[in-house]
Structure formats: structure tokens, C-alpha cells
Design an enzyme around this catalytic site. Structure first.
Site, mmCIF file in Angstrom:
data_model
loop_
_atom_site.group_PDB
_atom_site.id
_atom_site.type_symbol
_atom_site.label_atom_id
_atom_site.label_comp_id
_atom_site.label_asym_id
_atom_site.label_seq_id
_atom_site.Cartn_x
_atom_site.Cartn_y
_atom_site.Cartn_z
ATOM 1 N N GLU A 147 0.870 -1.163 0.000
ATOM 2 C CA GLU A 147 0.000 0.000 0.000
ATOM 3 C C GLU A 147 0.914 1.222 0.000
ATOM 4 O O GLU A 147 1.823 1.293 0.820
ATOM 5 C CB GLU A 147 -0.893 0.045 1.251
ATOM 6 C CG GLU A 147 -1.818 1.255 1.219
ATOM 7 C CD GLU A 147 -2.587 1.479 2.519
ATOM 8 O OE1 GLU A 147 -2.216 0.883 3.547
ATOM 9 O OE2 GLU A 147 -3.542 2.280 2.493
ATOM 10 N N ARG B 9 5.664 -12.686 9.776
ATOM 11 C CA ARG B 9 6.399 -11.482 9.449
ATOM 12 C C ARG B 9 7.714 -11.458 10.217
ATOM 13 O O ARG B 9 7.899 -12.183 11.178
ATOM 14 C CB ARG B 9 5.569 -10.227 9.735
ATOM 15 C CG ARG B 9 4.703 -10.301 10.954
ATOM 16 C CD ARG B 9 3.651 -9.196 10.993
ATOM 17 N NE ARG B 9 4.155 -7.905 10.576
ATOM 18 C CZ ARG B 9 3.365 -6.882 10.239
ATOM 19 N NH1 ARG B 9 2.067 -7.027 10.269
ATOM 20 N NH2 ARG B 9 3.883 -5.738 9.884
ATOM 21 N N LYS C 286 4.795 0.590 10.266
ATOM 22 C CA LYS C 286 4.822 1.751 9.381
ATOM 23 C C LYS C 286 4.283 2.984 10.085
ATOM 24 O O LYS C 286 4.778 4.084 9.923
ATOM 25 C CB LYS C 286 3.946 1.457 8.153
ATOM 26 C CG LYS C 286 4.725 1.440 6.844
ATOM 27 C CD LYS C 286 3.776 1.533 5.673
ATOM 28 C CE LYS C 286 3.612 0.210 4.973
ATOM 29 N NZ LYS C 286 2.695 0.289 3.809
#
Length: 557
Positions: A31, A257, A267
Site C-alpha cells: 500500500e 512477518r 509503518k
RNA sequence: UGGGGUGUCGCCAAGUGGUAAGGCACCAGGUUUUGAUCCUGGCAUUCGCAGGUUCGAUCCCUGCCACCCCAGCCA
């Protein structure tokens, strides 16, 4: 060596069974709402790596379904980062927004099939109606709207007849599902806002759960790899593809992850650091972003090696920073030219060095750029009566087995001569400010006939020819290995950057190599941005990439 | 106390019925004009715990425990 993580094993099976008509096709779907970090690098290396290994292709697909949060700045930065990491997507650069029309058409069909409805609850009502983790939800009062009414309303949504939040399109699945994602999830919301790519064409935007699987199907992705937190969404991913007119249904496969000690991979938080000015930007060398690691001087090959070494599993993991350090050193050790720089200078005066008068004093000695790599050639170093050595290379009262300089002891100045410390000069505060030393004229490196046995070898820089430089040493962003996700500011490392006004040997500054090993210290990268954008200055700036491994343990006494 | 996922050395991570790979870290030696590199050797009688099946279990079964994720009109 062939990798055998569970994902590649699975793909190998699929390939062997010949069920993949188009071959292996993967995608990396960021994104564009921030910069990529090393956790994304794991995903990039996996997706592009797998495709490369199996002779397949990878799409770089921007997931631009939320114009509220996304920006073109990130679209460009992400492409730079992926390319820098060493991967190519050729003509396979796509955007979720490329498929907005198809997504819309599928949604209309879902409505016609009675599989979706327009819901006019407020967000609060919807939240309450969804139930909790342990209690089932209740049906929305709008769940029973007729197909005709839904169609009219949805077209109205698209036509811009409503304000943000007035209606949403929901899937009609099961409000009592134990999986909250299946409790009539929202597929479309109204956002009367300009979109970076589609402009004002749309004022309704599809949600991730509805968009992602459809895009995967349209691009005929053979394996949709994502992180573990999406495992709960897999039933929804499958529901969508089973209920639209699609003849392609990729399997979603989840892996864990990456966790890295002393930093954070959020983020949101990284963006906060940038916004608060804690760091200089997304590319600050302390950041775990690809741009930050790059500006620090870490080679892309080291990041790829790192990703290979950490593997791919479903286990929660927090990798030690030491492994990344190891990967960086492994890449740089054989390739980086060596040089000398003194970070915290201590003046050394050679009392018996021949007085040639004024600025003529001194000589140029030879040094190789790399002891084990002759191809890198040699350089000249200026040696003279006044030099700098590292403060930490002198101790008035040396510990046992000390291999550096102390009163009455000798060390070799690398590529130069052997010196002996005869006198220690201190200032009024009692601090050592100068060493007066004897040098052995017949001990020149390469033609030493002195027979002297110095305690060790020390780096140095000529006081008259050394070039002042700004050297930045970077430490961890946090003071603890596992920062508390709920209060990350509390353990921020206030001393994550230390600056030195150093002296660097002239040949290093003159060289156009990007990365050097400053002997006995570490690997350094000539910061391409220099001092700063607004200061006109030729002062070279070096970022410390990583220290050298150091097994020196000062012993007691 | 709903659903999903995971538990093998300090950190990663193979193995999945035949008696615990590998890497990082660490430790001990050797080489060395970088206390670097390089080289050699060491480093889990044990696989979250407890039972069971089996000649034999990390691997199969049962029960328990721990940790992670999920209640955005974020992705």
C-alpha cells in the site's frame, strides 16, 4: 543450494503436478502509504525470489484502495526500493485501481445474486451489531433490502448522491460466524475524495478484503503469499472468489512477518518518527526502512543474504541484529578498500623525526587498499612528525595483554614506523593532550631492520595532511531489544547517533569508492547527501555501516 | 471461557516413526603489520508439559500449558 521452506515445497508440488497453466506467478502488493522496511524486503525476496527460481513472473501491484492514506511520493519510493533490492517487474506494474470498474461490476453481480446489500447503519451501530469475539453479531436492519433497492442505492453511491459514511456495501455472509471477518464485511465505502490515479472518477472505494483476492484472480496469481495476520481473512478471500464469476482462484498462503531486535517494523510508528523529527526522514540511516539501510551504506546483496538466512516459516520470530551485521560484513569484507581514519584524535609528536623545515616535513609511505585483494591496488599515506592516533589506543595504566600504546611501550603505526611513548603531556584538567614519542627510523614498514617487537599495530593519520570529516556512528533506535508496542517512545534511544569530527587519510577522501573499511574500526559509507542540503560545505560525511567484529575484552587490572 | 496460528540450543531454522542438519551468537586454539579476515575444534542424551500407542516417538493419539493474531466504513 535449493531452499526448502514450506512455501517453496508447496510450489514445487504444484509445479510437479502440472496444475499451473501459466507457471508460477506471484505479486508484491504494497500500500503506498509509507516507505518499505526490511520486513517488506523479506516479502519481496520471497515473492520475486520464488518466481525467479521457478521461471515465473512477479507483479508489483500497488494496493491503492484508500485515497485518504495514500500518496504518489510513496509509489515512487517503493519502486526505487524494490529496484535497488535487485528485482524487476518489467511491464507488470499494476494498481488495484486499474481494476475498479471490474470490481464494481462484480459487486453489482453480487447484489443481483443476493450476496451483497447496501447497509445504512452508522459506524457505531455496525460495530455494536458485529458482536464481540465471544458473542455473535446481529443482522443489520438493512440486510433484507430488495435487490432492486440495493441496486438503486449502490448506483446512487457511485453517482455521488450520498455523503461519506451514509451507506456501505456489505457482503451477506453470516453475522454469527465465529470468524468476525465473515460477519457481513464491508466491501465498499463512500469517500468523496480525489484519488491519486483515478482522480474523481470514483467516490466509492473497495475494501482490501474484497479487492485483494479479485486482483489476484484477475492477474492469475498462482500463489498469493501474505503474512500470518491475514490467515483469518482466508475464508473471506475464498468466499469472494467462489461467489463472483471468476475462473481463477489462487491459494492464499501465510508466513510469519519478520521481527528484528532493537527496532520496530510498524509503518505507523516509523511515520511518527519522521513526523516528529526524531529522525531526519524515511531514509535516516537509523531507520529499518530500505531507504534508510541504503543510505547507511548497507549493500542490497547483504539484505538479500539476510532474507535467505532467516528463512520462511509460520513461527513468530525476532531476529538478532547481529545476523544483519554479519551479512553486511560478509559482503563488505572482501570488497571494501581499507583506509585509516582517526575518530577521536590524540596528538602524537615524534621528537626525533628529522626536521626538514616547515611544510616540507614528512614523507609519503605505501599502503595497500586491501591486504587480501591485490586488485584494489595501493595508495600513498603521508607520514610526518605530527600525527593523530585514536585516543582509545593509549592508556597510561594499561590492562594486562594490552596491545596498544602506553608509557615506555612501542606500537607500530600501520604502514609507517614503530614508535615508543616517552612522555605524556596533560592539560590543567589532567587530560592527556599529547604524546611525545621516539620513532625508529629503521623500522619502516616493509623494510624493517630494527628488530624491535612492538606490542601491536595502531591506525593513525597525518596531522598536516589528514582531512577533517564528519563521521556519524549509528546505534539502535531503541534501548531495549523488544520495544513495548504500546509505548514505543519510552524506550527510544536518545543517543542513536554520535558525530565525530574525524581526520581521514587523503587517499580515502580522493577515492571514488563508496564504501571503505576504516581499519580496526568498521565499514563506512560516504553519505551521498553530504553535510546537509542547506549547508554549502565540502566536508566529507561518512556513515558507519557496521563495526568490525571485536573480540577484545579488557581484562581486569 | 469464540475463531485462527505457533511451540526443536541464547537467536533463526531443518528433520515429521528409526534414534536431533545448518547458519548466527558464544567458547577454545592456529595464522595475521586490522584484538578484523581466514583456518581448526567445541557447543540440544534432547525436541512446551503430561500420559498413551509402538520393538522404537521431535515425528502418531489424548489431555494440558504458553505465546501471537482477530471485534477499522485500514491494509
Amino acid at each position: 543450494m535449493e531452499k526448502n521452506d514450506f512455501i517453496r515445497n508447496r510450489i514445487r508440488e504444484d509445479v510437479a503436478q502440472g496444475t499451473l497453466e501459466q507457471g508460477v506467478i506471484t505479486r508484491f502488493p504494497p500500500e503506498p502509504n509509507g516507505y518499505l522496511h526490511i520486513g517488506h524486503a523479506k516479502s519481496i525476496c520471497l515473492n520475486f525470489g520464488v518466481a525467479n527460481e521457478f521461471g515465473g513472473k512477479t507483479f508489483l501491484r500497488f494496493d491503492d484502495t484508500n485515497p485518504l492514506k495514500e500518496d504518489d511520493e510513496f509509489v515512487d519510493a517503493i519502486q526505487d526500493d524494490v529496484r535497488w533490492l535487485g528485482f524487476e517487474w518489467d511491464d507488470r506494474l499494476t494498481y488495484a485501481s486499474d481494476y475498479f470498474q471490474q470490481l464494481f461490476d462484480f459487486a453489482v453481480q453480487l447484489i443481483k445474486d443476493g450476496k451483497a446489500y447496501v447497509c445504512s447503519q452508522t459506524p457505531d451501530e455496525m460495530r455494536v451489531g458485529r458482536g464481540t469475539l465471544t458473542e455473535p453479531g446481529v443482522n443489520s436492519p438493512y440486510r433484507g433490502r430488495s435487490v432492486e433497492e440495493n441496486l438503486v442505492l449502490f448506483e446512487g453511491m457511485r453517482a455521488g448522491e450520498f455523503a461519506d459514511g451514509e451507506h456501505v456495501l456489505r457482503a451477506r455472509i453470516d453475522m454469527s460466524s465465529p470468524n468476525i471477518n465473515l460477519r457481513d464485511p464491508v466491501f465498499y465505502r463512500i469517500r468523496n475524495i480525489h484519488h491519486q490515479r483515478t482522480g474523481d472518477t470514483w467516490c466509492i472505494y473497495p475494501m482490501y478484503d474484497y479487492t485483494h483476492c479479485v486482483c489476484d484472480a484477475l492477474e492469475q496469481i498462482s500463489h498469493s503469499l501474505c503474512t500470518l495476520e491475514f490467515a483469518d481473512h482466508r475464508p473471506l478471500y475464498n468466499w469472494v472468489l467462489e461467489n463472483i464469476n471468476s475462473n481463477y482462484h489462487p491459494p492464499q498462503i501465510e508466513f510469519s512477518r519478520l521481527g528484528l531486535e532493537y527496532t520496530v517494523m510498524s509503518k505507523r510508528f516509523l511515520a511518527q518518527l519522521v513526523a516528529d523529527g526524531v529522525v531526519s526522514g524515511w531514509d535516516d540511516p537509523r531507520m529499518p526502512t530500505i531507504a534508510g539501510l541504503r543510505r547507511r551504506g548497507i549493500p542490497a546483496s547483504a539484505i538479500r543474504d539476510f532474507c535467505d538466512r532467516i528463512g520462511v516459516t509460520k513461527q513468530d520470530n525476532t531476529v538478532e541484529m547481529g545476523l544483519l551485521d554479519f551479512c553486511v560484513r560478509t559482503q563488505l569484507e572482501p570488497a571494501a578498500p581499507r583506509g585509516m581514519a582517526v575518530l577521536e584524535p590524540l596528538k602524537v609528536t615524534l621528537t626525533n623525526y628529522p626536521d626538514q623545515g616547515g611544510e616540507e616535513a614528512g614523507e609519503w609511505v605505501d599502503g595497500v587498499w586491501h591486504q587480501q585483494n591485490d586488485e584494489l591496488g595501493t595508495r600513498k599515506l603521508h607520514f610526518g612528525p605530527t600525527l593523530y592516533i585514536e585516543r582509545s589506543d593509549f592508556e597510561e595504566v594499561p590492562p594486562k595483554k594490552y596491545k596498544r600504546l602506553s608509557p615506555g611501550e612501542m606500537v607500530r603505526l600501520r604502514y609507517g614506523y614503530i614508535i615508543r611513548c616517552d612522555e605524556v603531556i596533560k592539560n590543567a584538567a589532567g587530560e592527556v593532550v599529547e604524546l611525545r614519542c621516539f620513532y625508529a627510523p629503521d623500522s619502516k614498514s616493509g623494510s624493517d631492520t630494527s628488530g624491535l617487537k612492538p606490542k601491536g599495530v595502531v591506525h593513525w593519520v597525518s596531522a598536516s595532511e589528514g582531512i577533517p570529516a564528519l563521521v556519524r556512528e549509528y546505534g539502535y533506535l531503541f534501548t531495549v531489544a523488544q520495544p513495548d508496542k504500546n509505548d514505543m517512545a519510552a524506550t527510544l534511544n536518545a543517543d542513536s547517533m554520535v558525530e565525530h569530527t574525524a581526520f581521514v587519510e587523503p587517499a580515502v577522501v580522493a577515492s571514488d569508492a563508496a564504501r571503505f573499511q576504516f581499519e580496526r574500526q568498521g565499514y563506512y559509507y560516504r553519505d551521498p547527501l553530504g553535510l546537509s542540503a542547506d549547508v554549502q560545505d565540502d566536508t566529507p560525511v561518512f556513515n558507519r555501516i557496521v563495526t568490525l567484529r571485536d573480540s577484545y575484552k579488557p581484562t581486569q587490572g
